[in-house]
Design an enzyme around this catalytic site. Structure first.
Site, mmCIF file in Angstrom:
data_model
loop_
_atom_site.group_PDB
_atom_site.id
_atom_site.type_symbol
_atom_site.label_atom_id
_atom_site.label_comp_id
_atom_site.label_asym_id
_atom_site.label_seq_id
_atom_site.Cartn_x
_atom_site.Cartn_y
_atom_site.Cartn_z
ATOM 1 N N ALA A 266 -38.370 -6.164 65.789
ATOM 2 C CA ALA A 266 -39.315 -6.528 65.171
ATOM 3 C C ALA A 266 -38.269 -6.326 64.000
ATOM 4 O O ALA A 266 -37.364 -5.628 63.677
ATOM 5 C CB ALA A 266 -40.668 -5.437 64.695
ATOM 6 N N ASN A 269 -39.190 -6.752 56.597
ATOM 7 C CA ASN A 269 -38.771 -8.120 55.806
ATOM 8 C C ASN A 269 -39.679 -7.889 54.197
ATOM 9 O O ASN A 269 -41.326 -7.544 54.517
ATOM 10 C CB ASN A 269 -39.039 -9.944 55.840
ATOM 11 C CG ASN A 269 -38.551 -10.382 57.110
ATOM 12 O OD1 ASN A 269 -37.610 -10.042 56.609
ATOM 13 N ND2 ASN A 269 -39.368 -10.098 57.229
ATOM 14 N N GLU A 302 -41.323 -0.443 60.781
ATOM 15 C CA GLU A 302 -41.747 -1.325 60.555
ATOM 16 C C GLU A 302 -42.465 -1.643 58.599
ATOM 17 O O GLU A 302 -41.869 -1.193 57.389
ATOM 18 C CB GLU A 302 -42.165 -2.880 60.546
ATOM 19 C CG GLU A 302 -41.495 -2.813 61.992
ATOM 20 C CD GLU A 302 -40.312 -3.101 62.390
ATOM 21 O OE1 GLU A 302 -39.380 -2.823 60.762
ATOM 22 O OE2 GLU A 302 -39.402 -2.840 63.370
ATOM 23 N N HIS A 305 -40.931 1.608 56.744
ATOM 24 C CA HIS A 305 -39.541 0.925 55.719
ATOM 25 C C HIS A 305 -39.623 0.665 54.269
ATOM 26 O O HIS A 305 -39.171 1.019 53.840
ATOM 27 C CB HIS A 305 -38.684 -0.512 56.914
ATOM 28 C CG HIS A 305 -37.810 -0.036 58.135
ATOM 29 N ND1 HIS A 305 -36.665 0.717 57.375
ATOM 30 C CD2 HIS A 305 -37.698 -0.541 59.013
ATOM 31 C CE1 HIS A 305 -35.690 0.823 59.072
ATOM 32 N NE2 HIS A 305 -36.468 0.120 59.923
#
Ligand code: B3K
Ligand code: ZN
Length: 879
Positions: A266, A269, A302, A305
């Site tokens: 994954a 973004n 993710e 992040h």
């Protein structure tokens, strides 16, 4: 792919700050399958007084035009080569507009803008943005992005990018547009766009400060019913990060898009995560318990992040572990807080030992902060991620939970909005706690797994116990002679009843607890404990307090004792692993000398005691019964012979199965009750134990057992149990196996993710015709070498999870892999370079295999048009 010339090496020591900053950036995409036009307008300003050229990165782009402050440049006013666009004589501030064209449909490397299942998506980390437009494609150049997407409205009704949607509408010609604005400055690697025919599920989350965040998961329509677990996981992650680290989400919208063709798991973004669909979709019928837990962990990863990676990002790619090691640590803690902490720790250490220790002993060994690289994509490794997480965990072990949190708080306070280095992280930890951590820097600079030799000296008269430790670290490509590390060594001492003794170091006026973290900093160092009434048994490296290999001259009986009594769950488990490893080594010796095999009684007894202990939970028992893998043994016993290792390991498992048959059957039948599928820790543990019991019993291979396995296969109401039964049958030659494999295919041929399990299963069989089958499956109508999940399922599983056949003595396994690597190299270098790695440790095998592996590496090296990705691995392997 950069071809012909040898790839060049990039060095950390050559880092230079950028000559230009970008104030704002506008991207305009006119999306078409084969001919997407990208117009990129950026406000540049010089950061220094040099008159240096502006050198932008760009690859595989068709350049249409370049304008400065609205003036079209002549071709003579700039230079373009395969990797850059350079412009000279630029003023201190200017607006640069670049128009390029790209061909997403033919992008099979899956980096930059590409198509998956007919939808557009992007992958920019690390250096994919340069395949979209010419830009300063480096993480220390951050700016505010505004992105306008235009596409065919019928084919691509959904248009997404980072940040907030500010405008959308129709263009009248069957096309429509959307404009997205991301207010947070970010580097290009965090850019994303998605355009497709997608459905979504929507939910929302209220942050601790009361803001509402809309949550979306986008997918193709047929998977929309399998997103519930991912969405629930996201909400748990958002809440956990607030509670544990005080970190709140910052945009009003968070989107996840699931795509089938993705090079890794994954991508984080900003505000628009793109996920491999394998890590989003789950239903009891199609996903295993492991899938459920992986989805939760990666959704968390993710999401985490957003602070560790996005808000505070990396100065350059050498700092990758700054965000990855830290974020893996955070996702590990998330799972540990939500489920069983000891079981999570055991699983993480198992993975670290099997894969990271192997990498650290390979020609690709590198520090968690490498000093050089040829191809950055090759450094998204177990070392940067998992060892990186261990290094972060050591701060916690040294500073305590509160001290660690203080360090994190200071790190965000100092560096929010910046692109920084691992030194900045270390400094925040040290400064927040007012401690000197300078020696700790060595964990970032030296590669290899440190080795600790421990010994104990008990003085019955003085009642003192002295533990002595010696540390060393084998040479690795970047350093021959290593400096001693600062190692947190968590230890305890057990009395003859198995109770923890109070620990009082010489010079202390009283005992402080029964588990202590010793600061081990010298090449050799002793610690003396006083008031120890009897000779204790040491429990060393509790909770695996450092990523090292520790040896201590334990007898088999002592390990069996620790298995039963150690208060540290990790060490209790590890004692069993050590005992098994000792046994494997002894049997390999016996085999070498042509002596008969046998198993010590205490070994059988130790595993029986554990199996029937009512005080232990099922998940822990399942972990304890899972003995070191063939790969682990191969790394521990060199030069290794995979055939002998397989025989010896199977002997032990079969012997245990026969000796403990009644207990195993009882454990199995008590847990094999048909209940509705639940994913709580207890239910998962119950299934794990039941299924590992079944895999032991499967080794007995009599009719009754085969019937039992077959029965589970046919009646299971969830994929965990179905697959567990099928995995047992998979090694038993006969009709049951063939029928079950056919049946599974018939049931699931419409579900690609489930079929990946079917491919992997056949690739990991121990039966003799496995390679032939795998070869045949390459031509199966459902196999597609362009899909990374399929490659990992069939080719990867064979090469990485079937040592017996991959290391076939005639070299057919190696040859098979080489042919696939060369094919993958022509269109997807990242995947090719992942697949070539099983050949890397050729020096660890006995001479015949070693020679055959080396020959295949040479064959790859001598192939023209090798990608820099594959070339780096092969060249380093052959040095
Ligand atoms: N940061 C991405 C990995 C990108 C890999 C590029 N080759 C996923 C993650 O670690 O969260
Ligand atoms: Zn990550």
């Amino acid at each position: 792919m950069r071809t012909e010339q040898a790839p060049k090496t990039i060095y950390l020591k050559e880092y230079q700050a950028p000559d230009f900053a970008i104030e704002a950036f506008h991207l305009h995409f006119d999306l078409h399958e084969h001919n997407t036009q990208v117009t990129a307008t950026a406000q540049y300003s010089r950061t220094n007084n040099t008159q240096n050229d502006l050198v932008l990165n760009g690859e595989l782009l068709k350049l249409i035009s370049v304008s400065v402050n609205g003036q079209l440049l002549e071709a003579s006013q700039y230079t373009v080569d395969e990797e850059t666009l350079s412009i000279s004589n630029l003023p201190a501030q200017f607006e640069l507009t670049i128009v390029t064209q790209i061909d997403p449909k033919n992008n099979k490397a899956l980096e930059g803008l590409y198509q998956s299942s007919g939808n557009f998506c992007t992958q920019c980390e690390a250096q994919g943005f340069r395949k979209i437009t010419y830009y300063l494609d480096r993480p220390d150049v951050m700016t505010v992005f505004t992105t306008r997407l235009e596409a065919d409205q019928a084919k691509y009704p959904v248009l997404l990018s980072n940040g907030n949607l500010v405008e959308q509408g129709e263009l009248g010609n069957g096309r429509h547009f959307a404009v997205w604005h991301d207010p947070f400055r970010k580097p290009s690697y965090l850019f994303a766009l998605v355009a497709g025919n997608l459905q979504h599920v929507k939910d929302s989350f209220t942050t601790s400060s009361g803001r509402n965040v809309d949550l979306y998961i986008y997918t193709e329509a047929h998977n929309i019913d399998k997103c519930g677990h991912a969405m629930a996981s996201l909400k748990r992650a958002m809440k956990w990060d607030e509670e544990r680290f005080g970190l709140e989400y910052d945009l009003d919208i968070y989107m996840i898009v699931a795509v089938d063709d993705f090079n890794m798991g994954a991508m984080e973004n900003k505000g628009l995560n793109v996920f491999n669909s394998k890590l989003v979709f789950a239903s009891p019928e199609t996903a295993t318990d492991v899938d459920y837990l992986d989805i939760e962990a990666v959704i968390g990863h993710e999401y985490f992040h957003n602070w560790t990676g996005n808000r505070v990002t990396c100065r350059d790619w050498f700092q990758l572990s700054l965000k990855e090691g830290l974020t893996v640590f955070r996702d590990q803690e998330f799972t540990a807080d939500l489920h069983s902490r000891p079981v999570k720790r055991i699983e993480d250490v198992r993975g670290l030992r099997t894969f990271q220790f192997t990498e650290d002993a390979s020609p690709m060994a590198h520090p968690i902060r490498p000093a050089s690289y040829m191809e950055i994509n090759n450094f998204y490794t177990m070392t940067v991620y998992e060892k990186g997480a261990e290094v972060v965990r050591m701060y916690l072990t040294l500073l305590g939970r509160e001290g660690f949190r203080k360090g994190m708080d200071l790190y965000f306070k100092r560096h929010d909005g910046q692109a920084v280095t691992t030194e900045d992280f270390l400094a925040a930890m040290a400064d927040a706690n007012d401690v000197d951590l300078s020696q700790f820097q060595r964990w970032y600079d030296q590669a290899g797994t440190p080795v600790i030799e421990a010994s104990m000296d008990y003085d019955p008269k003085a009642k003192t116990c002295t533990l002595t430790f010696k540390q060393s670290c084998p040479p690795t490509p970047e350093t021959e002679h290593k400096q001693p590390y600062l190692i947190p060594l968590e230890i305890g001492l057990l009395d003859s009843q198995g109770r923890d003794l109070p620990l009082q170091l010489v010079g202390e006026d009283k005992a402080v607890g029964t588990t202590r973290v010793l600061r081990f900093t010298e090449a050799e160092q002793s610690f003396t404990f006083v008031n120890i009434a009897e000779k204790p048994l040491p429990s060393l490296l509790r909770n695996f307090s450092a990523p090292v290999k520790l040896s201590y001259p334990y007898s088999g009986e002592e390990l069996a004792f620790l298995m039963q009594h150690d208060s540290d769950a990790f060490n209790r488990w590890d004692a069993g692993q050590r005992l098994a490893m000792q046994t494997f080594k002894e049997l390999l010796e016996a085999k070498h000398h042509g002596l008969p095999f046998g198993l010590e009684h205490y070994m059988v007894h130790a595993f029986q005691t554990l199996l029937i202990d009512p005080a232990l939970d099922d998940a822990f028992k399942a972990e304890a019964l899972a003995l070191p893998s063939e790969t682990d043994i191969a790394e521990a016993v060199r030069p290794s012979d995979p055939q002998a290792i397989h025989e010896v390991r199977e002997f032990v498992l079969t012997h245990l199965a026969k000796a403990l048959r009644l207990d195993l059957e009882q454990v199995y039948s008590e847990r094999n009750t048909l209940t509705s599928y639940e994913i709580d820790s207890q239910s998962v543990g119950r299934r794990s134990l039941k299924n590992i019991a079944l895999s032991y019993l499967g080794r007995i291979q009599d009719e009754g057992i085969v019937a039992l396995v077959d029965e589970q296969y046919r009646h299971a109401n969830n994929m965990t149990d179905t697959l567990a039964a099928l995995s047992v049958l998979n090694h038993i030659e006969g009709e049951e196996r063939e029928l079950a494999i056919e049946d599974f295919y018939a049931r699931w041929k419409q579900n690609n993710l489930v079929l990946d399990k079917w491919f992997a299963l056949q690739a990991t069989s121990s039966l003799p015709d496995t390679l032939k089958r795998v070869e045949a499956l390459l031509n199966h109508e459902k196999f597609d070498i362009r899909n990374p999940n399929k490659v990992r399922a069939l080719i990867g599983a064979f090469a990485m999870r079937n040592p017996l056949h991959f290391h076939a003595f005639d070299g057919t396994g190696y040859e098979f892999l080489t042919r696939r690597v060369l094919e993958l190299n022509t269109f997807n270098p990242q995947i090719a370079s992942r697949m070539v790695r099983p050949l890397m440790n050729w020096r660890h095998y006995e001479p015949v295999r070693s020679g055959l592996m080396r020959a295949q590496l040479e064959r790859i090296q001598n192939t023209p048009n090798l990608s820099s990705d594959v070339s780096e691995i092969v060249t380093k392997s052959l040095v």
